[in-house]
Every structure is written in structure tokens, then in C-alpha cells.
Design an enzyme around this catalytic site. Structure first.
Site, PDB file in Angstrom:
ATOM      1  N   ASP A   1       0.854  -1.231   0.042  1.00  0.00           N
ATOM      2  CA  ASP A   1      -0.035   0.029   0.034  1.00  0.00           C
ATOM      3  C   ASP A   1       0.960   1.222  -0.078  1.00  0.00           C
ATOM      4  O   ASP A   1       2.085   1.326   0.585  1.00  0.00           O
ATOM      5  CB  ASP A   1      -0.894   0.139   1.389  1.00  0.00           C
TER       6      ASP A   1
ATOM      7  N   ASN B   1     -10.523  -3.537  -5.741  1.00  0.00           N
ATOM      8  CA  ASN B   1      -9.795  -2.593  -6.755  1.00  0.00           C
ATOM      9  C   ASN B   1     -10.630  -2.140  -7.946  1.00  0.00           C
ATOM     10  O   ASN B   1     -10.074  -1.266  -8.500  1.00  0.00           O
ATOM     11  CB  ASN B   1      -8.487  -3.092  -6.962  1.00  0.00           C
TER      12      ASN B   1
END
Length: 234
Positions: free
Chosen positions: A2, A50
Site C-alpha cells: 500500500d 480494486n
């Protein structure tokens, strides 16, 4: 993995530049892990959530995945890295699926080091798929309904044949695991680091492994049970 977008924003760059840098970090960390004695590494590359991102970003991510697979296949074969995937890869673009099949087939005999890419992955989706497959096996008579062991059910997870994770590292300062290996991580150790993924390298990985090594893993037992017995001198 991330922090790509924040890394780019801090530098006044488009988000895709952060993702490009993140791909470079994937290569760095993959081989740093092997150098540090890690035999299996799983990277959470693309989640089922996502797909909700802007379509131009999703398209760019798929393009970067294709680029990575084309570029690294020769290296995987040369360095004997076995590639596996977990997730609903059948929903990925056809070009990505083809490259994945090729890479998996050409590296499937290697046993020293395994890289697992979590692609279109979500732990809840995995649980649903596993329950459906297990129910189908019961209906077909290949499994028994009263066999309620974890060992039996876990064979229907995406990770069948793979060990449960010992250590899970989350970069960028976030302190959640975002639908990642929820069942398999029951006894994993967690390390949360403020370092953004594009800046994460071998020193940060080594530090996380060192932190893991300092912890006592009890698996439901007491500390005295898991400590090696003291050697008695005559």
C-alpha cells in the site's frame, strides 16, 4: 503493498507513476526476500475491491501487470522462482491470463522459492468459492458432510497446497488487513510499517523479519509450553 498513490501525490506525480515505482519494488522485494532466507512470498497485487477504482487506473494497473510478467518470466526461469496465483484470475483480461498461464507452467517444477501473486483476490470471495466447491464435492459424494475439519475444508481454498503465512506486513501506516487471507492468517504475526510501498526495500523487509523473530508464537498454548526445556547439567 500500500502507498503507491500517496507516494506519487507527495511528489506531485500522477498516481500511475506511483504504481510504476511499486512494480520496481515488487522485483526488489521478491529477490530481497529470497536473499533473507524466505522461501515463500505472497504479494497482494490486486483485490476484488480494486475494480471500483477509476477505469483508467484499473486499465493502467492491468497494463503494468502484463509488463511485469513479460519482463520477469525469463528471470523467474533463470533463478528458479515458482509462480503461483490466488484469486479469481479467470476474470482478469485475456492477455494477463495468458501470460500467467505461461509463467505458471514454465516455473511449476521449481521448489526452492515460490512467489504467489494475489490477483482479483478477496478473502470473503475465497470463502464463498470454497464453500461452493465443498458443497459440490459433498453432493458428488467425494466429501462427507460430517467431515467438519479445517484440514478438509482448507483444500478448497485458493491456497491449497501452500502453507499458512507466518508474517504479514502492511505498508504505508494502515493498520488493517483489507480482506487478505483472513482464514489463513489465524495465527500469523503482523507488522505494520509507515513506509510507503515504493520506498520499501531490503532493509525494511529485514527489520520486519527481525521483529517477527523476536516474538513468541504460542498457537493457543502457554509460554512455558512452547519454550524449549532447560538443559539439565549432570
Amino acid at each position: 503493498m500500500d502507498g503507491n498513490g500517496r507516494w506519487a501525490k507527495q511528489r506531485g506525480l500522477p498516481r500511475i507513476e506511483g504504481h510504476r515505482r511499486g512494480v520496481e519494488t515488487v522485483r526488489t522485494v521478491t529477490f530481497a526476500a529470497r536473499d533473507l532466507g524466505v522461501r515463500m512470498l505472497t504479494l497482494y497485487a490486486f483485490s476484488v475491491e480494486n475494480w471500483k477504482r477509476p477505469q483508467d487506473e484499473v486499465g493502467a494497473l492491468m497494463g503494468l501487470l502484463e509488463f511485469y510478467l513479460k519482463k520477469e518470466l525469463e528471470t523467474f526461469v533463470r533463478d528458479r522462482v515458482r509462480l503461483r496465483t490466488i484469486g479469481r484470475t479467470q476474470d482478469l483480461p485475456a492477455g494477463v491470463q495468458k501470460l500467467l498461464r505461461t509463467a505458471i507452467e514454465e516455473t511449476r517444477h521449481f521448489t526452492d522459492y515460490t512467489l504467489v501473486l494475489a490477483l482479483n483476490y478477496g478473502a470473503r470471495t475465497e470463502a464463498v468459492d470454497a464453500a461452493r466447491a465443498y458443497a459440490a464435492a459433498v453432493a458428488a459424494g467425494t466429501e462427507k458432510l460430517n467431515d467438519d475439519s479445517w484440514e478438509t475444508f482448507s483444500r478448497y481454498l485458493y491456497t491449497t497446497g501452500l502453507p499458512d503465512p507466518d508474517l504479514i506486513i502492511r505498508t504505508s501506516g494502515e493498520t488493517r488487513i483489507s480482506n487478505f487471507l483472513l482464514l489463513q492468517a489465524a495465527y500469523a504475526e503482523f507488522v505494520f510499517t509507515p513506509v510507503l510501498w515504493p520506498d520499501f526495500g531490503k532493509p525494511e523487509l529485514a527489520a520486519a523479519i527481525a521483529e517477527y523473530a523476536r516474538r513468541e508464537r504460542r498457537f493457543g498454548q502457554t509460554g512455558d509450553q512452547v519454550k524449549p526445556a532447560a538443559v539439565q547439567r549432570p
